[in-house]
Motif scaffolding. Sequence first.
Motif, PDB file in Angstrom:
ATOM      1  N   TYR A 194       1.910   3.970 -12.212  1.00  0.00           N
ATOM      2  CA  TYR A 194       2.504   2.762 -11.636  1.00  0.00           C
ATOM      3  C   TYR A 194       1.511   1.602 -11.672  1.00  0.00           C
ATOM      4  CZ  TYR A 194       5.223  -0.047  -8.293  1.00  0.00           C
ATOM      5  OH  TYR A 194       5.955  -1.033  -7.674  1.00  0.00           O
ATOM      6  N   ALA A 195       0.276   1.862 -11.284  1.00  0.00           N
ATOM      7  CA  ALA A 195      -0.731   0.801 -11.309  1.00  0.00           C
ATOM      8  C   ALA A 195      -0.962   0.310 -12.734  1.00  0.00           C
ATOM      9  CB  ALA A 195      -2.035   1.307 -10.699  1.00  0.00           C
ATOM     10  N   ALA A 196      -0.981   1.225 -13.698  1.00  0.00           N
ATOM     11  CA  ALA A 196      -1.178   0.832 -15.097  1.00  0.00           C
ATOM     12  C   ALA A 196      -0.027  -0.041 -15.592  1.00  0.00           C
ATOM     13  CB  ALA A 196      -1.311   2.071 -15.972  1.00  0.00           C
ATOM     14  N   ALA A 197       1.215   0.286 -15.192  1.00  0.00           N
ATOM     15  CA  ALA A 197       2.367  -0.509 -15.619  1.00  0.00           C
ATOM     16  C   ALA A 197       2.299  -1.924 -15.055  1.00  0.00           C
ATOM     17  CB  ALA A 197       3.660   0.177 -15.184  1.00  0.00           C
ATOM     18  N   ILE A 198       1.857  -2.054 -13.809  1.00  0.00           N
ATOM     19  CA  ILE A 198       1.739  -3.388 -13.207  1.00  0.00           C
ATOM     20  C   ILE A 198       0.649  -4.189 -13.906  1.00  0.00           C
ATOM     21  CG2 ILE A 198       1.108  -4.639 -11.103  1.00  0.00           C
ATOM     22  CD1 ILE A 198       2.424  -2.384  -9.502  1.00  0.00           C
ATOM     23  N   ARG A 199      -0.496  -3.561 -14.154  1.00  0.00           N
ATOM     24  CA  ARG A 199      -1.583  -4.276 -14.832  1.00  0.00           C
ATOM     25  C   ARG A 199      -1.185  -4.678 -16.250  1.00  0.00           C
ATOM     26  NH1 ARG A 199      -4.718  -0.132 -12.409  1.00  0.00           N
ATOM     27  NH2 ARG A 199      -4.875   0.911 -14.437  1.00  0.00           N
ATOM     28  N   ALA A 200      -0.473  -3.799 -16.949  1.00  0.00           N
ATOM     29  CA  ALA A 200      -0.040  -4.113 -18.315  1.00  0.00           C
ATOM     30  C   ALA A 200       0.894  -5.308 -18.343  1.00  0.00           C
ATOM     31  CB  ALA A 200       0.636  -2.903 -18.944  1.00  0.00           C
ATOM     32  N   ALA A 201       1.599  -5.530 -17.229  1.00  0.00           N
ATOM     33  CA  ALA A 201       2.514  -6.669 -17.134  1.00  0.00           C
ATOM     34  C   ALA A 201       1.829  -7.917 -16.583  1.00  0.00           C
ATOM     35  CB  ALA A 201       3.712  -6.300 -16.255  1.00  0.00           C
TER      36      ALA A 201
ATOM     37  N   ALA B 123      13.863   5.132  -8.647  1.00  0.00           N
ATOM     38  CA  ALA B 123      12.628   5.536  -9.312  1.00  0.00           C
ATOM     39  C   ALA B 123      11.943   4.287  -9.857  1.00  0.00           C
ATOM     40  CB  ALA B 123      12.930   6.510 -10.441  1.00  0.00           C
ATOM     41  N   PRO B 124      11.061   3.668  -9.099  1.00  0.00           N
ATOM     42  CA  PRO B 124      10.439   2.427  -9.559  1.00  0.00           C
ATOM     43  C   PRO B 124       9.773   2.527 -10.928  1.00  0.00           C
ATOM     44  CG  PRO B 124      10.055   2.696  -7.224  1.00  0.00           C
ATOM     45  CD  PRO B 124      10.722   3.966  -7.701  1.00  0.00           C
ATOM     46  N   LEU B 125       9.245   3.693 -11.281  1.00  0.00           N
ATOM     47  CA  LEU B 125       8.623   3.849 -12.596  1.00  0.00           C
ATOM     48  C   LEU B 125       9.632   3.773 -13.744  1.00  0.00           C
ATOM     49  CD1 LEU B 125       5.828   6.533 -12.097  1.00  0.00           C
ATOM     50  CD2 LEU B 125       5.555   4.269 -13.129  1.00  0.00           C
ATOM     51  N   SER B 126      10.905   3.866 -13.446  1.00  0.00           N
ATOM     52  CA  SER B 126      11.920   3.762 -14.494  1.00  0.00           C
ATOM     53  C   SER B 126      12.256   2.318 -14.832  1.00  0.00           C
ATOM     54  CB  SER B 126      13.198   4.502 -14.078  1.00  0.00           C
ATOM     55  OG  SER B 126      13.926   3.774 -13.102  1.00  0.00           O
ATOM     56  N   ASP B 127      11.699   1.377 -14.093  1.00  0.00           N
ATOM     57  CA  ASP B 127      11.987  -0.033 -14.358  1.00  0.00           C
ATOM     58  C   ASP B 127      11.509  -0.404 -15.764  1.00  0.00           C
ATOM     59  OD1 ASP B 127      12.823  -2.624 -14.012  1.00  0.00           O
ATOM     60  OD2 ASP B 127      11.760  -2.918 -12.115  1.00  0.00           O
ATOM     61  N   THR B 128      12.155  -1.380 -16.357  1.00  0.00           N
ATOM     62  CA  THR B 128      11.751  -1.868 -17.677  1.00  0.00           C
ATOM     63  C   THR B 128      10.956  -3.163 -17.584  1.00  0.00           C
ATOM     64  OG1 THR B 128      13.880  -3.011 -17.896  1.00  0.00           O
ATOM     65  CG2 THR B 128      13.722  -0.773 -18.802  1.00  0.00           C
ATOM     66  N   ASP B 129      10.744  -3.649 -16.363  1.00  0.00           N
ATOM     67  CA  ASP B 129      10.040  -4.913 -16.157  1.00  0.00           C
ATOM     68  C   ASP B 129       9.143  -4.770 -14.931  1.00  0.00           C
ATOM     69  OD1 ASP B 129       9.136  -7.489 -15.874  1.00  0.00           O
ATOM     70  OD2 ASP B 129      11.097  -8.359 -15.410  1.00  0.00           O
TER      71      ASP B 129
ATOM     72  N   VAL C 113       0.869  -1.175   0.000  1.00  0.00           N
ATOM     73  CA  VAL C 113       0.000   0.000   0.000  1.00  0.00           C
ATOM     74  C   VAL C 113       0.905   1.224   0.000  1.00  0.00           C
ATOM     75  CG1 VAL C 113      -1.754   1.327   1.233  1.00  0.00           C
ATOM     76  CG2 VAL C 113      -1.882  -1.184   1.183  1.00  0.00           C
ATOM     77  N   LEU C 114       0.776   2.030  -1.049  1.00  0.00           N
ATOM     78  CA  LEU C 114       1.621   3.200  -1.234  1.00  0.00           C
ATOM     79  C   LEU C 114       0.769   4.451  -1.052  1.00  0.00           C
ATOM     80  CD1 LEU C 114       3.414   1.949  -4.485  1.00  0.00           C
ATOM     81  CD2 LEU C 114       3.994   1.443  -2.092  1.00  0.00           C
ATOM     82  N   ILE C 115       1.194   5.327  -0.153  1.00  0.00           N
ATOM     83  CA  ILE C 115       0.416   6.516   0.216  1.00  0.00           C
ATOM     84  C   ILE C 115       1.110   7.749  -0.341  1.00  0.00           C
ATOM     85  CG2 ILE C 115      -0.597   7.800   2.138  1.00  0.00           C
ATOM     86  CD1 ILE C 115      -0.065   5.170   3.832  1.00  0.00           C
ATOM     87  N   TYR C 116       0.458   8.451  -1.247  1.00  0.00           N
ATOM     88  CA  TYR C 116       1.023   9.581  -2.014  1.00  0.00           C
ATOM     89  C   TYR C 116       2.529   9.405  -2.274  1.00  0.00           C
ATOM     90  CZ  TYR C 116       0.834  11.387   2.894  1.00  0.00           C
ATOM     91  OH  TYR C 116       0.874  11.542   4.255  1.00  0.00           O
ATOM     92  N   PRO C 117       2.875   8.306  -2.967  1.00  0.00           N
ATOM     93  CA  PRO C 117       4.297   8.002  -3.175  1.00  0.00           C
ATOM     94  C   PRO C 117       4.918   8.824  -4.297  1.00  0.00           C
ATOM     95  CG  PRO C 117       2.969   6.405  -4.332  1.00  0.00           C
ATOM     96  CD  PRO C 117       1.998   7.291  -3.589  1.00  0.00           C
ATOM     97  N   GLY C 118       6.221   9.023  -4.214  1.00  0.00           N
ATOM     98  CA  GLY C 118       7.004   9.566  -5.313  1.00  0.00           C
ATOM     99  C   GLY C 118       7.721   8.413  -5.990  1.00  0.00           C
ATOM    100  N   LEU C 119       7.330   8.097  -7.224  1.00  0.00           N
ATOM    101  CA  LEU C 119       7.820   6.889  -7.874  1.00  0.00           C
ATOM    102  C   LEU C 119       8.697   7.164  -9.079  1.00  0.00           C
ATOM    103  CD1 LEU C 119       4.501   4.854  -7.611  1.00  0.00           C
ATOM    104  CD2 LEU C 119       6.503   4.710  -6.123  1.00  0.00           C
TER     105      LEU C 119
END
Length: 330
Positions: free
Chosen positions: A274-281, A244-250, A194-200
Amino acid sequence: MPHLTETPDLTTLPGAPDYSVLLDAEIRAFIARTGSFYPPDTAGFTAPEQRRVYDRMAEAFHAGRPEGVAVAERVIVSGDTEIPVRRYTPRGTPGAQVVYYHGGGVVVGGLESHDDVCAEIAARTGFIVTSVDYRLAPEHRHPAAFEDALAAFRAVAGQSEVPVLLCGDSAGGNLAAATAHATREDQRRPAGQVLIYPGLGGDMSRGSYRTHAHAPMLTLADLYAYRDIRGAAADPGAPDPTLAPLSDTDFTGLPPTLALGAECDPLCDDCAAYAAAIRAAGGQAQAHVEKGLVHGHLRARHVSARAGESFSRVIAGLTSLAAGGLPPAG
């Protein structure tokens, strides 16, 4: 996606939305009280000065610990580093454990600043909560905080017989997500986060970063200041999910994730991205925008109905994840 950009000319950004309309009276009062302790230019102070101001503010907002929560201090040893943690154990048999990472830009905060938050999470979920006092910048630049976050999770998970969840606010949400990315191959992986107003590590040139660049409680200028204090890898253009977790390629293999963004916060769009990237994977993830709320609204949970509802979403998210899935959307 590069996780660092050159600092832009912030004087050219558009004006702020009408926060007198977006924010209700309770949140405006919370912002005013916070400002009485924490001046708008605090991000430009030295780190020791920032910590004095922040600690004084956190003490003023401390809501006390609920009855029935036992508190114990311990130290996790990782190589040459000792990581202080505080363990909150509620009554009864816990069905899960939570590793909590506090916010503060990886510059301020600690065990005391989020003591009441962690105690309340333990009381309301019935789970053991371990709060992590990771190393702070600029004395300890990246990846020190991440290394401590990872070591703390592995130490807790290695001794736990129940599911272990990750949770954190702001910079702590960043550390929780980074830990989730780093532990995908571990034998004991996080059961959810659970991430609360995170900087990703989202794109700071667009979306909420620009729309809410002048938001109360956190501005785009603050984010650039904290980014520079924390430091980065030698190659600032290379993906670095530890920073920066959003910079991950996987994004495969990540735990079920609930990301809660505040509407009036430059970081808001990171949650949806971030949620969209996880769902897309192929993973499970939800993003929820907390309407009419600002960065740091955890401290307003007892003085704002909206913030209280948001905190209840945190509790419901942790409870659902411990049971094996995300809460119902909405």
